[in-house]
Design a protein around this motif. Structure first.
Motif, mmCIF file in Angstrom:
data_model
loop_
_atom_site.group_PDB
_atom_site.id
_atom_site.type_symbol
_atom_site.label_atom_id
_atom_site.label_comp_id
_atom_site.label_asym_id
_atom_site.label_seq_id
_atom_site.Cartn_x
_atom_site.Cartn_y
_atom_site.Cartn_z
ATOM 1 N N ARG A 282 68.921 -30.046 44.732
ATOM 2 C CA ARG A 282 67.479 -30.345 43.310
ATOM 3 C C ARG A 282 66.741 -29.089 44.325
ATOM 4 O O ARG A 282 66.220 -28.243 43.619
ATOM 5 C CB ARG A 282 67.120 -31.256 42.938
ATOM 6 N N TRP B 123 64.969 -27.643 32.879
ATOM 7 C CA TRP B 123 66.270 -27.477 33.484
ATOM 8 C C TRP B 123 65.794 -28.865 34.485
ATOM 9 O O TRP B 123 67.728 -29.560 34.368
ATOM 10 C CB TRP B 123 66.255 -26.366 34.270
ATOM 11 N N HIS C 299 65.090 -31.500 33.945
ATOM 12 C CA HIS C 299 65.543 -33.153 32.491
ATOM 13 C C HIS C 299 66.740 -32.862 32.342
ATOM 14 O O HIS C 299 67.698 -33.907 31.519
ATOM 15 C CB HIS C 299 64.248 -32.411 31.582
ATOM 16 N N TRP C 300 67.033 -31.642 31.492
ATOM 17 C CA TRP C 300 68.365 -31.215 31.471
ATOM 18 C C TRP C 300 69.567 -31.665 32.136
ATOM 19 O O TRP C 300 70.917 -32.341 31.370
ATOM 20 C CB TRP C 300 68.778 -29.743 30.479
ATOM 21 N N GLN C 301 69.317 -31.465 33.706
ATOM 22 C CA GLN C 301 70.126 -31.795 34.351
ATOM 23 C C GLN C 301 70.614 -33.251 35.101
ATOM 24 O O GLN C 301 70.938 -33.513 35.856
ATOM 25 C CB GLN C 301 69.562 -30.893 35.486
ATOM 26 N N HIS C 302 69.499 -33.980 34.147
ATOM 27 C CA HIS C 302 68.994 -34.948 34.819
ATOM 28 C C HIS C 302 68.561 -35.638 35.961
ATOM 29 O O HIS C 302 69.653 -37.078 36.761
ATOM 30 C CB HIS C 302 70.905 -36.712 34.490
ATOM 31 N N ALA C 303 68.057 -34.622 36.329
ATOM 32 C CA ALA C 303 67.218 -35.316 37.816
ATOM 33 C C ALA C 303 66.533 -36.341 37.520
ATOM 34 O O ALA C 303 66.415 -36.820 36.616
ATOM 35 C CB ALA C 303 66.153 -33.462 37.784
ATOM 36 N N ALA C 304 66.200 -36.666 39.361
ATOM 37 C CA ALA C 304 65.007 -38.172 38.506
ATOM 38 C C ALA C 304 64.477 -37.899 38.481
ATOM 39 O O ALA C 304 63.421 -36.747 38.431
ATOM 40 C CB ALA C 304 64.776 -38.664 40.396
ATOM 41 N N PRO C 305 62.956 -38.871 37.313
ATOM 42 C CA PRO C 305 62.170 -38.319 36.478
ATOM 43 C C PRO C 305 60.903 -38.478 37.821
ATOM 44 O O PRO C 305 60.097 -37.588 37.195
ATOM 45 C CB PRO C 305 61.606 -39.953 36.217
ATOM 46 N N VAL D 90 61.499 -34.327 37.232
ATOM 47 C CA VAL D 90 61.106 -33.330 36.841
ATOM 48 C C VAL D 90 59.758 -33.482 36.305
ATOM 49 O O VAL D 90 58.547 -32.939 36.366
ATOM 50 C CB VAL D 90 62.189 -34.563 35.793
#
Length: 196
Positions: free
Chosen positions: A36, A89, A91-97, A100
């Motif tokens: 990331r 982006w 969030h859309w990529q499902h990164a760690a909260p 985000v």
């Protein structure tokens, strides 16, 4: 010598570089392989820097240092948009909260800096370093990092604050206000994460 050191500190801890350092530290602590980090670098450094260079070329700003408050609005507004887009982006990529919300918090801090700058010249360096210190304090309170990182961040924030004063780029009130804003937003974001 004093001016050279102040210039070096201001350049190395430029507000557009601090998010990349923080993301790198988090990636290092979590040993995720930097997946990331590049997203953070693109949205918090490369895009805002490119926008500032374009504004310089178009004559909207006189220099990349932007010593005049009136010339900071466009670059700060565009940086806030870029930081916000980066959070979206991730969030859309499902990164760690945490990543985000952290980047979204940085976008809020830059947006507030933009709004304050319309009337008063707050220290963006102060906001960046205060945010870094606040984020690392929050991570320490969550037992995710050791206390040394908080002490390093506080020391660096003090050094960068001194540098901005030594270069006469800001008054002490502008530096303190920037630090306070950065710390407040970072701690606010950590509360959002804790409640979420």
């Amino acid at each position: 010598m004093k001016k050279h050191l102040a210039t070096l500190l201001s350049a190395v801890f430029h507000p557009l570089l601090v998010p990349s350092y923080l993301a790198g530290l988090v990636e290092l602590q979590q040993a995720t392989g930097g997946s990331r980090l590049w997203t953070v670098v693109v949205f918090t450094f490369l895009l805002p820097t490119g926008a500032a260079m374009l504004l310089l070329r178009l004559g909207r700003i006189d220099s990349l240092e932007m010593p005049r408050r009136q010339q900071r609005a466009w670059p700060l507004g565009l940086a806030a948009l870029s930081f916000g887009a980066g959070a979206g982006w991730l969030h859309w990529q499902h990164a760690a909260p945490a990543l985000v919300v952290g980047l979204a918090g940085m976008a809020v801090a830059v947006l507030l800096t933009f709004l304050i700058t319309l009337r008063w010249k707050i220290s963006a360096h102060g906001v960046g370093m205060g945010g870094a210190a606040g984020l690392l304090l929050a991570l320490y309170l969550q037992h995710r990092i050791g206390p040394a990182w908080v002490l390093v961040a506080a020391g660096l924030a003090a050094a960068v604050g001194w540098a901005r004063l030594a270069l006469r780029a800001h008054t002490s009130a502008q530096v303190w206000a920037g630090l306070a804003l950065g710390v407040s937003v970072a701690l606010g974001c950590s509360m959002v994460l804790a409640l979420g």
